[in-house]
Motif scaffolding. Sequence first.
Motif, PDB file in Angstrom:
ATOM      1  N   THR A 154       0.822  -1.255   0.015  1.00  0.00           N
ATOM      2  CA  THR A 154      -0.101   0.011  -0.074  1.00  0.00           C
ATOM      3  C   THR A 154       0.840   1.293  -0.025  1.00  0.00           C
ATOM      4  O   THR A 154       0.637   2.252  -0.872  1.00  0.00           O
ATOM      5  CB  THR A 154      -0.915  -0.093   1.328  1.00  0.00           C
ATOM      6  OG1 THR A 154      -1.451  -1.209   1.281  1.00  0.00           O
ATOM      7  CG2 THR A 154      -2.024   1.244   1.059  1.00  0.00           C
ATOM      8  N   VAL A 155       1.826   1.249   0.971  1.00  0.00           N
ATOM      9  CA  VAL A 155       2.741   2.399   1.024  1.00  0.00           C
ATOM     10  C   VAL A 155       3.437   2.621  -0.514  1.00  0.00           C
ATOM     11  O   VAL A 155       3.516   4.027  -0.791  1.00  0.00           O
ATOM     12  CB  VAL A 155       3.790   2.322   2.220  1.00  0.00           C
ATOM     13  CG1 VAL A 155       4.984   3.350   2.067  1.00  0.00           C
ATOM     14  CG2 VAL A 155       3.206   2.154   3.481  1.00  0.00           C
ATOM     15  N   GLU A 156       4.071   1.750  -1.055  1.00  0.00           N
ATOM     16  CA  GLU A 156       4.779   1.778  -2.085  1.00  0.00           C
ATOM     17  C   GLU A 156       3.986   2.199  -3.373  1.00  0.00           C
ATOM     18  O   GLU A 156       4.373   3.114  -4.105  1.00  0.00           O
ATOM     19  CB  GLU A 156       5.481   0.249  -2.444  1.00  0.00           C
ATOM     20  CG  GLU A 156       6.567   0.000  -1.476  1.00  0.00           C
ATOM     21  CD  GLU A 156       7.293  -1.326  -1.584  1.00  0.00           C
ATOM     22  OE1 GLU A 156       8.288  -1.358  -0.936  1.00  0.00           O
ATOM     23  OE2 GLU A 156       6.908  -2.074  -2.397  1.00  0.00           O
ATOM     24  N   GLU A 157       2.646   1.822  -3.395  1.00  0.00           N
ATOM     25  CA  GLU A 157       1.933   2.364  -4.298  1.00  0.00           C
ATOM     26  C   GLU A 157       1.780   3.834  -4.274  1.00  0.00           C
ATOM     27  O   GLU A 157       1.506   4.647  -5.095  1.00  0.00           O
ATOM     28  CB  GLU A 157       0.642   1.418  -4.794  1.00  0.00           C
ATOM     29  CG  GLU A 157       0.692   0.202  -4.930  1.00  0.00           C
ATOM     30  CD  GLU A 157       1.584  -0.332  -6.164  1.00  0.00           C
ATOM     31  OE1 GLU A 157       2.286   0.649  -6.816  1.00  0.00           O
ATOM     32  OE2 GLU A 157       1.569  -1.571  -6.227  1.00  0.00           O
ATOM     33  N   SER A 158       1.340   4.332  -3.138  1.00  0.00           N
ATOM     34  CA  SER A 158       1.235   5.476  -2.721  1.00  0.00           C
ATOM     35  C   SER A 158       2.718   6.451  -3.113  1.00  0.00           C
ATOM     36  O   SER A 158       2.578   7.578  -3.639  1.00  0.00           O
ATOM     37  CB  SER A 158       0.846   5.744  -1.079  1.00  0.00           C
ATOM     38  OG  SER A 158      -0.528   5.581  -0.866  1.00  0.00           O
ATOM     39  N   ARG A 159       3.534   5.681  -2.824  1.00  0.00           N
ATOM     40  CA  ARG A 159       5.004   6.409  -2.749  1.00  0.00           C
ATOM     41  C   ARG A 159       4.994   6.639  -4.398  1.00  0.00           C
ATOM     42  O   ARG A 159       5.478   7.822  -4.971  1.00  0.00           O
ATOM     43  CB  ARG A 159       6.079   5.820  -2.400  1.00  0.00           C
ATOM     44  CG  ARG A 159       7.364   6.562  -2.373  1.00  0.00           C
ATOM     45  CD  ARG A 159       8.364   5.712  -1.832  1.00  0.00           C
ATOM     46  NE  ARG A 159       8.816   4.638  -2.342  1.00  0.00           N
ATOM     47  CZ  ARG A 159       9.452   3.382  -1.914  1.00  0.00           C
ATOM     48  NH1 ARG A 159       9.454   3.568  -0.641  1.00  0.00           N
ATOM     49  NH2 ARG A 159       9.670   2.408  -2.683  1.00  0.00           N
ATOM     50  N   HIS A 160       4.911   5.523  -5.424  1.00  0.00           N
ATOM     51  CA  HIS A 160       4.735   5.708  -6.795  1.00  0.00           C
ATOM     52  C   HIS A 160       3.885   6.934  -7.236  1.00  0.00           C
ATOM     53  O   HIS A 160       4.285   7.602  -8.224  1.00  0.00           O
ATOM     54  CB  HIS A 160       4.407   4.559  -7.516  1.00  0.00           C
ATOM     55  CG  HIS A 160       5.102   3.259  -7.076  1.00  0.00           C
ATOM     56  ND1 HIS A 160       4.625   2.049  -7.335  1.00  0.00           N
ATOM     57  CD2 HIS A 160       6.385   3.188  -6.636  1.00  0.00           C
ATOM     58  CE1 HIS A 160       5.615   1.229  -6.972  1.00  0.00           C
ATOM     59  NE2 HIS A 160       6.643   1.658  -6.334  1.00  0.00           N
ATOM     60  N   ALA A 161       2.644   6.950  -6.643  1.00  0.00           N
ATOM     61  CA  ALA A 161       1.746   8.257  -6.959  1.00  0.00           C
ATOM     62  C   ALA A 161       2.674   9.392  -6.847  1.00  0.00           C
ATOM     63  O   ALA A 161       2.728  10.411  -7.797  1.00  0.00           O
ATOM     64  CB  ALA A 161       0.393   7.987  -6.117  1.00  0.00           C
ATOM     65  N   TRP A 162       3.059   9.654  -5.651  1.00  0.00           N
ATOM     66  CA  TRP A 162       3.773  10.825  -5.164  1.00  0.00           C
ATOM     67  C   TRP A 162       5.041  11.246  -6.254  1.00  0.00           C
ATOM     68  O   TRP A 162       5.281  12.161  -6.743  1.00  0.00           O
ATOM     69  CB  TRP A 162       4.237  10.736  -3.619  1.00  0.00           C
ATOM     70  CG  TRP A 162       4.956  11.755  -3.386  1.00  0.00           C
ATOM     71  CD1 TRP A 162       4.668  13.068  -3.283  1.00  0.00           C
ATOM     72  CD2 TRP A 162       6.411  11.740  -3.264  1.00  0.00           C
ATOM     73  NE1 TRP A 162       5.871  14.009  -2.765  1.00  0.00           N
ATOM     74  CE2 TRP A 162       6.921  13.063  -2.885  1.00  0.00           C
ATOM     75  CE3 TRP A 162       7.603  10.833  -3.261  1.00  0.00           C
ATOM     76  CZ2 TRP A 162       8.149  13.233  -2.464  1.00  0.00           C
ATOM     77  CZ3 TRP A 162       8.703  11.082  -3.110  1.00  0.00           C
ATOM     78  CH2 TRP A 162       8.947  12.243  -2.647  1.00  0.00           C
ATOM     79  N   TYR A 163       5.782  10.114  -6.569  1.00  0.00           N
ATOM     80  CA  TYR A 163       7.139  10.161  -7.006  1.00  0.00           C
ATOM     81  C   TYR A 163       6.735  10.707  -8.607  1.00  0.00           C
ATOM     82  O   TYR A 163       7.489  11.608  -9.057  1.00  0.00           O
ATOM     83  CB  TYR A 163       7.618   8.882  -7.189  1.00  0.00           C
ATOM     84  CG  TYR A 163       9.056   8.719  -7.962  1.00  0.00           C
ATOM     85  CD1 TYR A 163      10.259   9.037  -7.376  1.00  0.00           C
ATOM     86  CD2 TYR A 163       8.932   8.431  -9.426  1.00  0.00           C
ATOM     87  CE1 TYR A 163      11.376   8.922  -7.923  1.00  0.00           C
ATOM     88  CE2 TYR A 163      10.195   8.444 -10.022  1.00  0.00           C
ATOM     89  CZ  TYR A 163      11.451   8.742  -9.090  1.00  0.00           C
ATOM     90  OH  TYR A 163      12.501   8.681 -10.168  1.00  0.00           O
ATOM     91  N   LEU A 164       5.859   9.988  -9.229  1.00  0.00           N
ATOM     92  CA  LEU A 164       5.474  10.483 -10.580  1.00  0.00           C
ATOM     93  C   LEU A 164       4.946  11.877 -10.783  1.00  0.00           C
ATOM     94  O   LEU A 164       5.154  12.750 -11.667  1.00  0.00           O
ATOM     95  CB  LEU A 164       4.246   9.453 -11.109  1.00  0.00           C
ATOM     96  CG  LEU A 164       4.829   7.941 -11.438  1.00  0.00           C
ATOM     97  CD1 LEU A 164       3.567   7.062 -11.302  1.00  0.00           C
ATOM     98  CD2 LEU A 164       5.530   7.833 -12.743  1.00  0.00           C
ATOM     99  N   LYS A 165       4.137  12.179  -9.617  1.00  0.00           N
ATOM    100  CA  LYS A 165       3.580  13.580  -9.472  1.00  0.00           C
ATOM    101  C   LYS A 165       4.776  14.513  -9.556  1.00  0.00           C
ATOM    102  O   LYS A 165       5.024  15.648 -10.138  1.00  0.00           O
ATOM    103  CB  LYS A 165       2.786  13.967  -8.237  1.00  0.00           C
ATOM    104  CG  LYS A 165       2.013  15.128  -8.273  1.00  0.00           C
ATOM    105  CD  LYS A 165       1.043  15.184  -9.245  1.00  0.00           C
ATOM    106  CE  LYS A 165      -0.613  15.333  -8.548  1.00  0.00           C
ATOM    107  NZ  LYS A 165      -1.442  15.714  -9.379  1.00  0.00           N
ATOM    108  N   ARG A 166       5.874  14.219  -8.880  1.00  0.00           N
ATOM    109  CA  ARG A 166       7.208  14.961  -8.599  1.00  0.00           C
ATOM    110  C   ARG A 166       8.042  14.972  -9.873  1.00  0.00           C
ATOM    111  O   ARG A 166       8.806  16.098 -10.060  1.00  0.00           O
ATOM    112  CB  ARG A 166       8.126  14.330  -7.436  1.00  0.00           C
ATOM    113  CG  ARG A 166       7.562  14.508  -6.126  1.00  0.00           C
ATOM    114  CD  ARG A 166       8.068  15.602  -5.345  1.00  0.00           C
ATOM    115  NE  ARG A 166       9.493  15.453  -5.591  1.00  0.00           N
ATOM    116  CZ  ARG A 166      10.265  16.686  -4.733  1.00  0.00           C
ATOM    117  NH1 ARG A 166       9.459  17.471  -4.039  1.00  0.00           N
ATOM    118  NH2 ARG A 166      11.326  16.597  -4.833  1.00  0.00           N
TER     119      ARG A 166
END
Length: 222
Positions: free
Chosen positions: A68-80
């Motif tokens: 769950t955390v890693e998929e959220s981090r991917h969302a944030w990373y792509l936005k960045r």
Amino acid sequence: MNTRNENVNHSEVDQLGQLVELISVIVADDSLHGRWLNSLSFLENSGARKISAAQHPELVTEQILRHTVEESRHAWYLKRQIRKLPSVACPTYEPAYLVAPTATRQYLHKLDTAVSRLVKTELELVGQDLRSACYVLVTYAIEVKADLLYGNYERLLKDHKSEVSVRTILVDEENHLAEMADTVAQQFEDPQWWLEKVCEIEQEIFSNWLTAIQAETQDSRT
Ligand SMILES: [Fe+2]
Ligand SMILES: [Fe+2]
């Protein structure tokens, strides 16, 4: 166990060609590229929300929490990553900031619905058992596609000498794929049948998404 990457059929080869061609067009156009990154971010965030929603109230493992955390981090990373494209901003997931917004929003929903229908019919599961079985199968199909998509995207980003990179996401998705293949093998009788069936379903829905994006990129060039 074997994953389906070792067993590629003709329609998968055609889809891969379409995907590579489309990403090549996208990375050459900053505005489109920003909306593409934002759309991938939207899908990653939707995935994280769906994983949370499918959780059993007590039987939550370390692997599920990390996923769950890693998929959220991917969302944030792509936005960045969008910041690396000059003069492009996609502050929210509103339609104006997505590619093919309707098809993008429908992708996960359609996949969930189709897999849920199959599991209900084949295994007669309901409630939490149904949610848990769908989580494993849907995630497996998505991870197969994520591996293919991010692998080719990263290669094309390098070819274009882009500042954008998705290499760290790719490493996580490879782990998720191996974990989901193991989980399906442990939890389902005849796992190979299920793996092929869910990938077949995903293939068709993903194809609709690609076609919608392709239509949009063609419109913007005419
Ligand atoms: Fe992800
Ligand atoms: Fe993943």
